[in-house]
Each structure stands twice: as structure tokens, then as C-alpha cells.
Design a protein around this motif. Sequence first.
Motif, PDB file in Angstrom:
ATOM      1  N   LYS A 198      15.825 -48.739 -28.256  1.00  0.00           N
ATOM      2  CA  LYS A 198      16.935 -47.786 -28.197  1.00  0.00           C
ATOM      3  C   LYS A 198      16.432 -46.346 -28.129  1.00  0.00           C
ATOM      4  O   LYS A 198      17.003 -45.497 -27.456  1.00  0.00           O
ATOM      5  N   ASN A 199      15.331 -46.104 -28.859  1.00  0.00           N
ATOM      6  CA  ASN A 199      14.820 -44.738 -28.937  1.00  0.00           C
ATOM      7  C   ASN A 199      13.870 -44.378 -27.802  1.00  0.00           C
ATOM      8  O   ASN A 199      13.298 -43.299 -27.797  1.00  0.00           O
ATOM      9  N   GLN A 200      13.687 -45.318 -26.888  1.00  0.00           N
ATOM     10  CA  GLN A 200      12.786 -45.041 -25.763  1.00  0.00           C
ATOM     11  C   GLN A 200      13.343 -43.921 -24.894  1.00  0.00           C
ATOM     12  O   GLN A 200      14.567 -43.843 -24.704  1.00  0.00           O
ATOM     13  N   PRO A 201      12.483 -43.043 -24.396  1.00  0.00           N
ATOM     14  CA  PRO A 201      13.006 -41.999 -23.492  1.00  0.00           C
ATOM     15  C   PRO A 201      13.550 -42.617 -22.198  1.00  0.00           C
ATOM     16  O   PRO A 201      13.080 -43.679 -21.771  1.00  0.00           O
ATOM     17  N   ILE A 202      14.499 -41.933 -21.629  1.00  0.00           N
ATOM     18  CA  ILE A 202      15.119 -42.451 -20.406  1.00  0.00           C
ATOM     19  C   ILE A 202      14.320 -41.964 -19.208  1.00  0.00           C
ATOM     20  O   ILE A 202      14.104 -40.746 -19.064  1.00  0.00           O
ATOM     21  N   GLN A 240      16.380 -43.470 -13.977  1.00  0.00           N
ATOM     22  CA  GLN A 240      17.502 -44.109 -14.674  1.00  0.00           C
ATOM     23  C   GLN A 240      18.567 -43.058 -15.041  1.00  0.00           C
ATOM     24  O   GLN A 240      19.769 -43.320 -14.943  1.00  0.00           O
ATOM     25  N   ALA A 241      18.096 -41.896 -15.456  1.00  0.00           N
ATOM     26  CA  ALA A 241      19.050 -40.821 -15.779  1.00  0.00           C
ATOM     27  C   ALA A 241      19.838 -40.430 -14.545  1.00  0.00           C
ATOM     28  O   ALA A 241      21.059 -40.214 -14.612  1.00  0.00           O
ATOM     29  N   ALA A 293      20.482 -42.330 -11.971  1.00  0.00           N
ATOM     30  CA  ALA A 293      21.410 -43.419 -11.647  1.00  0.00           C
ATOM     31  C   ALA A 293      22.638 -43.365 -12.553  1.00  0.00           C
ATOM     32  O   ALA A 293      23.774 -43.575 -12.104  1.00  0.00           O
ATOM     33  N   LEU A 294      22.397 -43.049 -13.812  1.00  0.00           N
ATOM     34  CA  LEU A 294      23.504 -42.947 -14.764  1.00  0.00           C
ATOM     35  C   LEU A 294      24.432 -41.792 -14.385  1.00  0.00           C
ATOM     36  O   LEU A 294      25.668 -41.934 -14.388  1.00  0.00           O
ATOM     37  N   ASP A 295      23.829 -40.666 -14.060  1.00  0.00           N
ATOM     38  CA  ASP A 295      24.638 -39.509 -13.642  1.00  0.00           C
ATOM     39  C   ASP A 295      25.455 -39.849 -12.400  1.00  0.00           C
ATOM     40  O   ASP A 295      26.632 -39.479 -12.288  1.00  0.00           O
ATOM     41  N   LEU A 313      26.452 -42.745 -11.442  1.00  0.00           N
ATOM     42  CA  LEU A 313      27.516 -43.694 -11.794  1.00  0.00           C
ATOM     43  C   LEU A 313      28.714 -42.959 -12.403  1.00  0.00           C
ATOM     44  O   LEU A 313      29.867 -43.190 -12.033  1.00  0.00           O
ATOM     45  N   ILE A 314      28.422 -42.058 -13.326  1.00  0.00           N
ATOM     46  CA  ILE A 314      29.508 -41.315 -13.982  1.00  0.00           C
ATOM     47  C   ILE A 314      30.239 -40.445 -12.963  1.00  0.00           C
ATOM     48  O   ILE A 314      31.462 -40.388 -12.922  1.00  0.00           O
ATOM     49  N   ALA A 315      29.447 -39.779 -12.121  1.00  0.00           N
ATOM     50  CA  ALA A 315      30.069 -38.889 -11.129  1.00  0.00           C
ATOM     51  C   ALA A 315      30.936 -39.672 -10.155  1.00  0.00           C
ATOM     52  O   ALA A 315      32.008 -39.217  -9.746  1.00  0.00           O
ATOM     53  N   GLN A 340      32.614 -42.268 -10.746  1.00  0.00           N
ATOM     54  CA  GLN A 340      33.827 -42.765 -11.384  1.00  0.00           C
ATOM     55  C   GLN A 340      34.684 -41.624 -11.939  1.00  0.00           C
ATOM     56  O   GLN A 340      35.512 -41.840 -12.824  1.00  0.00           O
ATOM     57  N   SER A 355      26.308 -34.301 -15.550  1.00  0.00           N
ATOM     58  CA  SER A 355      26.246 -35.329 -14.501  1.00  0.00           C
ATOM     59  C   SER A 355      27.307 -35.129 -13.423  1.00  0.00           C
ATOM     60  O   SER A 355      27.038 -35.367 -12.250  1.00  0.00           O
ATOM     61  N   ARG A 393      21.423 -42.238 -23.720  1.00  0.00           N
ATOM     62  CA  ARG A 393      20.909 -43.438 -24.399  1.00  0.00           C
ATOM     63  C   ARG A 393      22.062 -44.376 -24.769  1.00  0.00           C
ATOM     64  O   ARG A 393      21.974 -45.587 -24.585  1.00  0.00           O
ATOM     65  N   ARG A 406      23.311 -46.007 -21.714  1.00  0.00           N
ATOM     66  CA  ARG A 406      22.367 -47.006 -21.180  1.00  0.00           C
ATOM     67  C   ARG A 406      22.547 -48.338 -21.888  1.00  0.00           C
ATOM     68  O   ARG A 406      22.443 -49.400 -21.285  1.00  0.00           O
ATOM     69  N   LEU A 465      22.960 -50.363 -13.936  1.00  0.00           N
ATOM     70  CA  LEU A 465      21.974 -49.402 -13.403  1.00  0.00           C
ATOM     71  C   LEU A 465      20.920 -50.105 -12.553  1.00  0.00           C
ATOM     72  O   LEU A 465      20.630 -51.258 -12.758  1.00  0.00           O
TER      73      LEU A 465
END
Lengths: 454, 193
Positions: free
Chosen positions: A7-11, A15-16, A18-20, A22-24, A26, B154, B183, B186, B193
Motif C-alpha cells: 500500500k505504501n509503495q510509491p506510484i 500508473q499515475a 493512467a489514473l489521471d 481515467l479520472i479525467a 470520467q 488530474s 494510492r 489505486r 489501470l
Amino acid sequence: MSPMDQKNQPIPPEQARALDALIASQTDTSMDEAQADLLLGFVQDRSQDSSLDRTKDCAQDRTKDRTQGRTLGRTLDRVAAPMLDSGEAMAQVVDASARVAEQPLRFALRAVLGLGLGLAAAAVLVFFILPDRSSNSESVDSSGVSPDAAGPIVVSTVGSPKEKANDGVERGVSTEPWAPSAILVNGFSRTRRKRVPAEQDLLAAWKGRWIPGLQMRELHQAAREACAAVYPWPLVSKRVSRPQGSSMRVSATLDGLGLTPSPGILVAGPVASARARALIASRWLLRRVANGSLSLKEIHVPARILLASRGAYRLRLVEIFRKSGVRLDRLLIVRGRHLPPESAELLAAVGVESSLKRLAKVDGRIQGRIVRQALLTASADDGPRSTGFLVDFLVLAHRRQPDSDRIRMAPLAELEGLAWQRFLKTLEDQLAHRARYPDRIFLERLRVDLVSRS
Amino acid sequence: MSDEELDGREPRNARQPGSDLLAARDGDALAFDRLLRPMLGKLLALSRRLTVSEAQAEELLQEVLIRIHRGLAGFRMECSFRSWAFSILYRLARSPGRYSLQSRPGSVALDETLPDRMDVDPFTRVSARDLLRRVEASMERLPLRQRTALHLRSVEGWSYEEIAVALDTSEGSTRNAVMHARRSLRERLGDLL
């Protein structure tokens, strides 16, 4: 690797991204042009309001003072701003605020003197000028309102013995926008606070359109009032009073149903427009309840109309209740032993489908009222849901009192025409599905009674 | 061309007041319209993100516009206009008791209506709706500050510095909020993803 480490692993950057993305993807950031026009037009309209300009001026002055760090000047400005119209003395005090840093003591003394002069001027204004203006007007005498009167009694104070006693005292709130008594401390006028939303705006908002400037609480209050207007007796006050010359007409008595507070009282039958308005308001209220924005208790406002209505109007209300998405079976979850009578009647009127175990919360002592509500809906040409509830409830009543024939015969006496046919069909359906033998026997006897009565 | 311009973000010199802003400050209604119109959709998007229903989002946006109009004369241009506008929205949204920030479990939004036309494949429509719901639900579970920071980063593509101004916090704290938000998302949306 433990889940906590994971969980504490850096992103990773990809991946960041891709996440951005995805949010954008939607998120809708567009706005309808018409909606934008409406919104900006509303803000521009508000800007033409003099009270807003006044607020803006005060804000500008406050900002200026804050920059200069003049605490005393700011305080004086805040005190003086609403009183600027009162006289020249106050204007001089405000103008002198710029010199406060140079000679604070001297300025404070002059400010206090100026404030005193300003207050004196305001007092003179109130005691000598305002009574002249209002002496020929009519004012409401609150002590003279009769509890039986149709509305507040308007008493002219000209020449009356009370005139001297009330000399110099203005009753009520001034309706002039910038009269001293109409300005609140924060610079807003009382009249703006009391502004009543336009009728067409209310209707449009209840139908789902967004009307800029209309707050939810205004809509809510207006919806409650719209429902209360067609309700046979007032929701808040017990005293029955109607305004003279209003659109309400005395048309009917709800005799025989046992729904009136005391039998034989004439109730007001609202005209069509008020009834239609109440329908729209009820739908809005129920949708808000279904949405979770209002508590479940709010359904009792439209429920009271439903329980007192008949015919096509009742059918419309029942449809609104059913389509609103409010889970009425949640009413059955009560802590006490019995469901409140009004909730039980509402369940019957709408024809809520629930298990017999949950329906056991319905109080058997008011079964007459419950059966009447279900029958009223069934007689209003409703589908099988109200008769389904009726059959369930009769089965439940039979389980409680297996030997009572009155339970069987009570509803049969009032069933007619289509409602009779529907009830018979529901009975036959239930007979095919009921597994418990005593219930089947009861339903069979009920069916025989029903057929023999035809 | 700077890195920010390459990323499609607002360049640093965007803080220079535009003519519309100056005119709007002086009370020019048309300039106010020109200044606000391009931002309305973005403000509404963040309003939707921070409230639970369309009605609340619209009410919040309306309140924000009124506040902007009232406070424009006192705007000191110490930050960009959009930072200032979004900071008003954020402050209003987090004021206690005014707007619901999390929907109640099991509630269905009123605005969610059946489509008028079925010109899209039902399966595609349902999949798209499910995806939207998952993203919205995941965002909704984030704390307000993280949610706002991540949205501005984002969706709007703002720099951390500008987000920090809008949220009235430090740049480091903003980076931290965005990192924690990512996080959390994720964990919930990792399979997408």
C-alpha cells in the motif's frame, strides 16, 4: 511483501498518468450554453440590486482599511455604513476616518461626538417624520385578531383612542427598501430576505429545472405549504381559518370515512390548480426523500393528502408514491410494538408489498381504517397492488382472530364493480400460492362469500 | 516553450491580469461574462465532485458565482483568478453543514434518469455507467482535500503550486494529498489501470 508495504509503495509515473487519464475521462467539464446564460444572467441581475452594490462598497472599504491596518477606522466604517442615509453628520465621521492614524485620540473624540449627532438625527427622524408618513396608513392590530375571523383584522388607527398610545411607534416592519428600520446590520434589506419566489419558478423547480436564486429550503417550505393548502385541515395550527375571497371553496364532507378530526366538519375542497400544484410539490418532496436529502418523516406531508383523497386524484397520488422510489416498507421498521396509525394507513393506501411477518407491526385495533384506505384505492380503479395488500392484511387479521367473521365480511360489503373483480382475481392468485393450510381455508371461504354475494 | 505549456497547463505568466479581469473589476458586465463563461463547466465539474447531487452542485456553483461577483472588486491579484475562484468553491464546499459531501449508503441520485434514446448498445451503456459509478464512488470516499487536489491535478492539470494556493496550504502538503489520493484510488481501481 506485506499488504501494508504494498500500500505504501510509491506510484510509478505511468500508473499515475493512467489514473489521471481515467479520472479525467470520467469527468464532464462541459456546460450547456443555455444553462450558462441563465446562470450568468442571474448573477448580472443580482449585480443590479442596490443592496449588492452597497455590500460591495462596504467590502471595498473594509479591504482598504485592512490594508492600512486601521482597526478603529474599520470599526467605525462598519458601524457607520448602514447609517449613511441618516444624515450629514455620519458622512463627516466616515470621511474623517482617513486621518485616524495621525491623531487617534482627537479623531476618536470627534467620532464619538459625530456618532452621537448621527444617532440624534436618526431619533429625530423616527419620532417626527416617520409617524407623519404612517399616520394615515392602515396597520395590523395584533391584539384585535379574533380567533374565529377569516384573516387578520385591519384596524385604522386614525382618530382612534389607540392613536395617542401608539404615537411615534411604527408597527410591524417597514416595507420600504432603504428605510432605516428595513436595513439589517449586515446591510441586507428585510424586503429582500422576505422575497417570495415566483409561482412559475417554483413549479419549474419542482419539475426538475434549475432556477438560479431558488434555494432548496425555499423550495421545501413552498412544497410543504402547497401540500398544506389542499389538506383538509391545517398541518400546523389546529385553528381552522381561511382567507376571505381565496380560491378555496367549501365543497364536501369526508363523512363516513372517519377521516375528519371530528365528524360533520365541513372541509375545504381545493380548486383544480391548487390540487395540481400539490401533486407537483408532493412528487418533488417524495423524490427528495428517495434521494436521501430529506428524512422519511417528510412523506407524511403528501401522505395526509393521499389519505383524504378519492377517485382519480387519489390514483394520481398513489402513482406518485409508487414511482418516487421511496421505500415505504422502511416504515415497518419501528422500535415500538405497533406502527403509527398514519403510517399503517399509508401502506394500505399505496398497497405496499411486504412479508406477513413484517406486516405484523400493523396495529390490529385500527384495522377498519386500514381496510378502508385499501378499499378507497382499489375503488379508484387501481391495479392489483391495493387488493394484494388487502388480502395480506385480512390473512394477518385472521391469524390474530381466527373465529371472527366480521373480519371477512367487512371489506366485502364495500367492494363494487371492477374492484370486486380485481379482489376476486387476487384471492384466486393467493390461493394458488399460499402454503399454510389455515390461510388457504380462510381465503377459500372468503372467495365463496364473495362469489355468492354476486 | 515552457514545460508547463507543453503539458497543456497554464504558464506561470498567467498571473498577469488580463484586460477582461481588469474590466470586470471595474464593473463591466460583458467582461465578467467573458471571464467566467469558460470556467463555468470546470467549476461545475468540481462542484459535482464535492457534492452528492446535481442539485447541490448547481446550488454550490451559483453561490460561488455570487461570491466571485461580490468579491471581485477586492481581488488583489496575488494569485491567478482561477485559483481564487476555485478556492472560493473549495471553502464553500467544506463549510460545515451546508452541503453533503458523501452520499448515504444505498441512496440513488435523483438526477439519474433513464436514457431517452437507446441508440447505443445496452451492454456498452451499462459498462460505461458502471465504470463511471466506480470512479465516482472511489473519489467520493476520499477526504475533501485529497479529492479536490486530485481533481485539480488530474482533470484540470494544474501545478502543485497553484493547487496549494486554491486549497490555502503548502505545496508539500498538496503533493502529499495527491499522493495519498492516488494510492487510495489505486487500491480501489487497480484492476482498471
